[in-house]
Scaffold this motif. Sequence first.
Motif, PDB file in Angstrom:
ATOM      1  N   ALA A  47       0.835  -1.203   0.000  1.00 38.83           N
ATOM      2  CA  ALA A  47       0.000   0.000   0.000  1.00 38.83           C
ATOM      3  C   ALA A  47       0.870   1.254   0.000  1.00 38.83           C
ATOM      4  O   ALA A  47       0.536   2.256  -0.646  1.00 38.83           O
ATOM      5  N   GLY A  48       1.998   1.219   0.705  1.00 37.52           N
ATOM      6  CA  GLY A  48       2.921   2.352   0.715  1.00 37.52           C
ATOM      7  C   GLY A  48       3.535   2.599  -0.653  1.00 37.52           C
ATOM      8  O   GLY A  48       3.643   3.745  -1.106  1.00 37.52           O
ATOM      9  N   HIS A  49       3.941   1.517  -1.331  1.00 41.74           N
ATOM     10  CA  HIS A  49       4.482   1.657  -2.689  1.00 41.74           C
ATOM     11  C   HIS A  49       3.432   2.213  -3.633  1.00 41.74           C
ATOM     12  O   HIS A  49       3.726   3.078  -4.468  1.00 41.74           O
ATOM     13  N   ASP A  50       2.183   1.735  -3.512  1.00 40.36           N
ATOM     14  CA  ASP A  50       1.097   2.228  -4.359  1.00 40.36           C
ATOM     15  C   ASP A  50       0.852   3.712  -4.112  1.00 40.36           C
ATOM     16  O   ASP A  50       0.705   4.493  -5.052  1.00 40.36           O
ATOM     17  N   THR A  51       0.833   4.104  -2.845  1.00 45.32           N
ATOM     18  CA  THR A  51       0.636   5.515  -2.499  1.00 45.32           C
ATOM     19  C   THR A  51       1.769   6.378  -3.045  1.00 45.32           C
ATOM     20  O   THR A  51       1.536   7.465  -3.591  1.00 45.32           O
ATOM     21  N   LEU A  52       2.996   5.886  -2.943  1.00 44.03           N
ATOM     22  CA  LEU A  52       4.148   6.617  -3.472  1.00 44.03           C
ATOM     23  C   LEU A  52       4.048   6.766  -4.989  1.00 44.03           C
ATOM     24  O   LEU A  52       4.303   7.845  -5.530  1.00 44.03           O
ATOM     25  N   ARG A  53       3.650   5.700  -5.681  1.00 40.56           N
ATOM     26  CA  ARG A  53       3.486   5.773  -7.143  1.00 40.56           C
ATOM     27  C   ARG A  53       2.435   6.805  -7.524  1.00 40.56           C
ATOM     28  O   ARG A  53       2.647   7.626  -8.427  1.00 40.56           O
ATOM     29  N   ARG A  54       1.295   6.776  -6.836  1.00 39.46           N
ATOM     30  CA  ARG A  54       0.225   7.733  -7.141  1.00 39.46           C
ATOM     31  C   ARG A  54       0.652   9.164  -6.839  1.00 39.46           C
ATOM     32  O   ARG A  54       0.355  10.085  -7.605  1.00 39.46           O
ATOM     33  N   ALA A  55       1.363   9.366  -5.735  1.00 39.11           N
ATOM     34  CA  ALA A  55       1.846  10.706  -5.382  1.00 39.11           C
ATOM     35  C   ALA A  55       2.856  11.204  -6.414  1.00 39.11           C
ATOM     36  O   ALA A  55       2.831  12.382  -6.801  1.00 39.11           O
ATOM     37  N   SER A  56       3.741  10.319  -6.873  1.00 40.85           N
ATOM     38  CA  SER A  56       4.734  10.705  -7.887  1.00 40.85           C
ATOM     39  C   SER A  56       4.051  11.080  -9.195  1.00 40.85           C
ATOM     40  O   SER A  56       4.435  12.065  -9.841  1.00 40.85           O
ATOM     41  N   THR A  57       3.038  10.314  -9.580  1.00 42.87           N
ATOM     42  CA  THR A  57       2.291  10.610 -10.809  1.00 42.87           C
ATOM     43  C   THR A  57       1.607  11.965 -10.697  1.00 42.87           C
ATOM     44  O   THR A  57       1.670  12.784 -11.620  1.00 42.87           O
TER      45      THR A  57
END
Length: 94
Positions: A47-57
């Motif tokens: 979930a942390g990796h997913d959140t980081l990906r979405r924030a980066s996008t």
Amino acid sequence: MSSETQGSRSSVGVHDRRAGPRSEQGLVARHPRAGDRRRNVAELTDAGHDTLRRASTASDAAEREFLAPLTPQAARQLRNSLQALVTRPGSQQS
């Protein structure tokens, strides 16, 4: 793993304040460090990796929109100038 969660020289208290809320949100998992159980290791969960990906996008899209009025050369120059300001010796990065 980000530089925040790697073996930086920050105090354990700083890491606890940063990782604690994220751990409660399920974004970070904390466990004792192998070989030194007095220290904790914090790692991003799925979930942390997913959140980081979405924030980066989202960040990339906002940057493109912000820089859209500039020519590619002017945008590159602004990015380089800002990077030089935050990476100069003595600058504080969080």
